[in-house]
Scaffold this active site. Structure first.
Site, PDB file in Angstrom:
ATOM      1  N   LYS A   1      -0.095 -13.435   4.215  1.00 38.33           N
ATOM      2  CA  LYS A   1      -0.764 -13.733   2.943  1.00 38.33           C
ATOM      3  C   LYS A   1      -1.645 -14.966   3.093  1.00 38.33           C
ATOM      4  O   LYS A   1      -1.287 -15.878   3.834  1.00 38.33           O
ATOM      5  CB  LYS A   1       0.296 -14.064   1.877  1.00 38.33           C
ATOM      6  CG  LYS A   1       1.023 -12.879   1.310  1.00 38.33           C
ATOM      7  CD  LYS A   1       1.921 -13.328   0.158  1.00 38.33           C
ATOM      8  CE  LYS A   1       2.737 -12.168  -0.399  1.00 38.33           C
ATOM      9  NZ  LYS A   1       1.917 -11.122  -1.008  1.00 38.33           N
TER      10      LYS A   1
ATOM     11  N   ARG B   1       8.803  -2.441  -1.234  1.00 35.91           N
ATOM     12  CA  ARG B   1       9.131  -1.008  -1.347  1.00 35.91           C
ATOM     13  C   ARG B   1       9.922  -0.537  -0.131  1.00 35.91           C
ATOM     14  O   ARG B   1      10.711   0.398  -0.216  1.00 35.91           O
ATOM     15  CB  ARG B   1       7.836  -0.206  -1.541  1.00 35.91           C
ATOM     16  CG  ARG B   1       6.871  -0.367  -0.416  1.00 35.91           C
ATOM     17  CD  ARG B   1       5.469   0.058  -0.795  1.00 35.91           C
ATOM     18  NE  ARG B   1       4.736  -0.977  -1.524  1.00 35.91           N
ATOM     19  CZ  ARG B   1       3.490  -0.834  -1.976  1.00 35.91           C
ATOM     20  NH1 ARG B   1       2.846   0.295  -1.792  1.00 35.91           N
ATOM     21  NH2 ARG B   1       2.886  -1.817  -2.613  1.00 35.91           N
TER      22      ARG B   1
HETATM   23  N1  BES Z   1       5.557  -9.809  -3.458  1.00 33.22           N
HETATM   24  C1  BES Z   1       4.298  -9.162  -3.423  1.00 33.22           C
HETATM   25  C2  BES Z   1       3.763  -8.773  -4.788  1.00 33.22           C
HETATM   26  C3  BES Z   1       3.426  -9.842  -5.764  1.00 33.22           C
HETATM   27  C4  BES Z   1       2.390 -10.719  -5.534  1.00 33.22           C
HETATM   28  C5  BES Z   1       4.076  -9.874  -6.982  1.00 33.22           C
HETATM   29  C6  BES Z   1       2.059 -11.655  -6.486  1.00 33.22           C
HETATM   30  C7  BES Z   1       3.751 -10.791  -7.928  1.00 33.22           C
HETATM   31  C8  BES Z   1       2.737 -11.695  -7.686  1.00 33.22           C
HETATM   32  C9  BES Z   1       4.374  -7.881  -2.592  1.00 33.22           C
HETATM   33  O1  BES Z   1       5.290  -7.869  -1.559  1.00 33.22           O
HETATM   34  C10 BES Z   1       3.027  -7.685  -2.004  1.00 33.22           C
HETATM   35  O2  BES Z   1       2.625  -8.515  -1.235  1.00 33.22           O
HETATM   36  N2  BES Z   1       2.338  -6.619  -2.416  1.00 33.22           N
HETATM   37  C11 BES Z   1       1.031  -6.360  -1.971  1.00 33.22           C
HETATM   38  C12 BES Z   1       0.950  -4.891  -1.640  1.00 33.22           C
HETATM   39  C13 BES Z   1      -0.283  -4.517  -0.862  1.00 33.22           C
HETATM   40  C14 BES Z   1      -0.213  -5.066   0.550  1.00 33.22           C
HETATM   41  C15 BES Z   1      -0.391  -3.011  -0.847  1.00 33.22           C
HETATM   42  C16 BES Z   1       0.070  -6.705  -3.111  1.00 33.22           C
HETATM   43  O3  BES Z   1       0.415  -6.472  -4.265  1.00 33.22           O
HETATM   44  O4  BES Z   1      -0.998  -7.224  -2.825  1.00 33.22           O
HETATM   45 ZN    ZN Z   2       4.527  -8.657   0.285  1.00 31.57          ZN
END
Ligand code: BES
Ligand code: ZN
Ligand code: ZN
Length: 455
Positions: free
Chosen positions: A235, A309
């Site tokens: 990230k 997921r």
């Molecule tokens: N933990 C995050 C989602 C998240 C981010 C929830 C910010 C609340 C606030 C999750 O694991 C994630 O990183 N999801 C990605 C998925 C993508 C790579 C398909 C996202 O939402 O960007």
């Molecule tokens: Zn994530």
């Protein structure tokens, strides 16, 4: 919390009333109080402290738009001077007042060393033991969720989530079983192991059970990603900054479990928490790897940041194996859900219309709103893989909360009643009774629904 809310009939009168009732109330007051309110230019809104002829506090008045709102009195406990107050309010407002009084006292000060000395907070007396007990249970569950989310990742790793589940089980005579580290592979939970294996903190599946096995079974599943660095598809800094909250789903199911157990609902409860750290190391899960899940479905990893997921799918397979009456999962699953609904409205998906409607209604009655989203099956194709049964996420950024939910749905039998909540678990702005930081979304709505359903 007994020192903040007690079943008693003594104290300085504290009148809490709606704006629409203010002038009626004023006319019932003595000349001195009426003069004080006029001379201090009180406008019939907010807090006013009234003295007696000796200059002592004789009465407190708090006038608001809607005293039945569950956060309406969320700042009151911090505004009143110490002492005991006797609540004077309409019966139908008292539940919300007691809850907001208590949540308003919440403060996360575990790491504050200076000026921590707690200035003494006032106590609210309400002559109703049941009401007091109930408000304390709701406020305790909310505080538990907030504390777990607010605690930095270094002190809230899988082992700590396990300890929290064990403490709850000890308190309510439940049991906890944990599958830790390599044992996850031996017992066939490959996705939980794959996401968690790069961390120095071993991944684990926490399994809490409580209640009479002859009662209908309800299984809660919570995403317990103790820190989400994104894995190898790391990230960016701004997106990583707050990822201690990525175990928020597990905090929600523990809070909800506490509500269920403390109310002794006639439910055979199971709580499953896949707890991991999504870390980076030479043995980390890679983009392009394929995992065979517990269900036997093969998943090609498109992005290691779609890890929630992955850990949830093996836990959902395990949950579904019992054929429970209802499975509810909570997860901080997608940024896309926050784009869709903002941070303060949790979205949920459901395979059952009645349950979805019931929970939506329960939530709007008690100011714990939730919003149903569609399991739009045409988007299922966006998870197609050229080398495996499916991918862990779509390559297009659109409809991300839906495609995440559709991924999870693959691991739940089509006849199972299943609810999936995608929550923020965090307040990014402060609102009455809701400081910036960890927050519980939707657990009161779900609990009230369950309480009415399983009487
Ligand atoms: N933990 C995050 C989602 C998240 C981010 C929830 C910010 C609340 C606030 C999750 O694991 C994630 O990183 N999801 C990605 C998925 C993508 C790579 C398909 C996202 O939402 O960007
Ligand atoms: Zn994530
Ligand atoms: Zn995550």
């Amino acid at each position: 919390m007994n020192h903040l809310l007690s079943a008693d009939n003594k104290g300085t009168p504290l009148f809490i009333l709606n704006k629409s009732k203010y002038y009626d109330w004023l006319s019932s007051q003595n000349k001195q109080n009426q003069a004080w309110l006029a001379n201090t230019h009180y406008k019939g809104e907010g807090l006013c402290l009234l003295p007696n002829t000796h200059g002592e506090l004789s009465l407190a008045l708090f006038v608001i738009e809607d005293a039945k709102h569950f956060f309406a009195c969320g700042e009151l406990i911090k505004q009143l001077p110490p002492g005991q107050y006797l609540l004077q309010a309409e019966r139908e407002h008292q539940q919300a007042i007691c809850f907001s009084w208590l949540v308003g006292a919440y403060k996360f000060d575990r790491y504050v060393t200076k000026s921590k000395k707690a200035h003494s907070l006032p106590c609210l007396a309400v002559n109703d033991q049941m009401l007091v007990d109930s408000a304390i249970k709701y406020a305790e569950a909310t505080a538990l969720v907030r504390d777990l989310v607010n605690t930095p990742a270094a002190d809230m790793m899988p082992v700590n989530l396990g300890d929290c589940a064990q403490n709850l089980a000890d308190r309510y005579q439940g049991k906890v079983n944990q599958i830790i580290g390599e044992e996850l592979l031996e017992r066939n939970y490959p996705t939980i192991h794959a996401v968690g294996r790069a961390s120095a903190h071993a991944p684990r599946l926490i399994d809490l059970t409580w209640g009479d096995t002859s009662h209908p079974q309800v299984t809660l599943v919570g995403k317990g990603v103790c820190f989400d660095s994104g894995g190898l598809d790391l990230k960016p800094a701004a997106g990583m900054r707050n990822m201690k909250k990525d175990m928020g789903g597990s905090a929600h199911v523990l809070g909800l479990a506490q509500l269920i157990m403390s109310h002794n609902l006639p439910i055979n409860l199971r709580v499953l928490i896949p707890a991991v750290e999504n870390a980076v190391s030479s043995n980390a899960l890679r983009p392009g790897d394929v995992i065979t899940t517990r269900a036997g479905i093969t998943v090609e990893i498109h992005n290691t940041d779609a890890e929630g997921r992955l850990v949830l799918c093996d836990a959902l397979t395990e949950a579904d194996a019992d054929k429970p009456d209802l499975i509810i999962d909570f997860a901080t699953l997608t940024g896309a859900m926050r784009v869709a609904l903002g941070t303060e409205l949790p979205g949920f998906f459901s395979t059952c219309d009645d349950i979805a409607t019931g929970i939506t209604h329960a939530g709007s009655k008690i100011n714990d709103p939730v919003w149903r989203m569609p399991l739009y099956s045409d988007y299922r194709d966006l998870l197609k893989s050229s080398i495996a049964d499916m991918t862990n996420c779509a390559t297009v950024p659109f409809g991300g909360a839906i495609t995440a939910a559709l991924y999870l749905q693959e691991f739940v039998d089509k006849d199972t009643n299943w609810l999936h909540f995608d929550v923020m678990a965090y307040n990014i702005r402060s609102l009455s009774g809701r400081p910036i930081g960890g927050e519980a979304f939707g657990i009161r709505a779900v609990f009230d629904y369950l309480q009415a359903k399983y009487k």
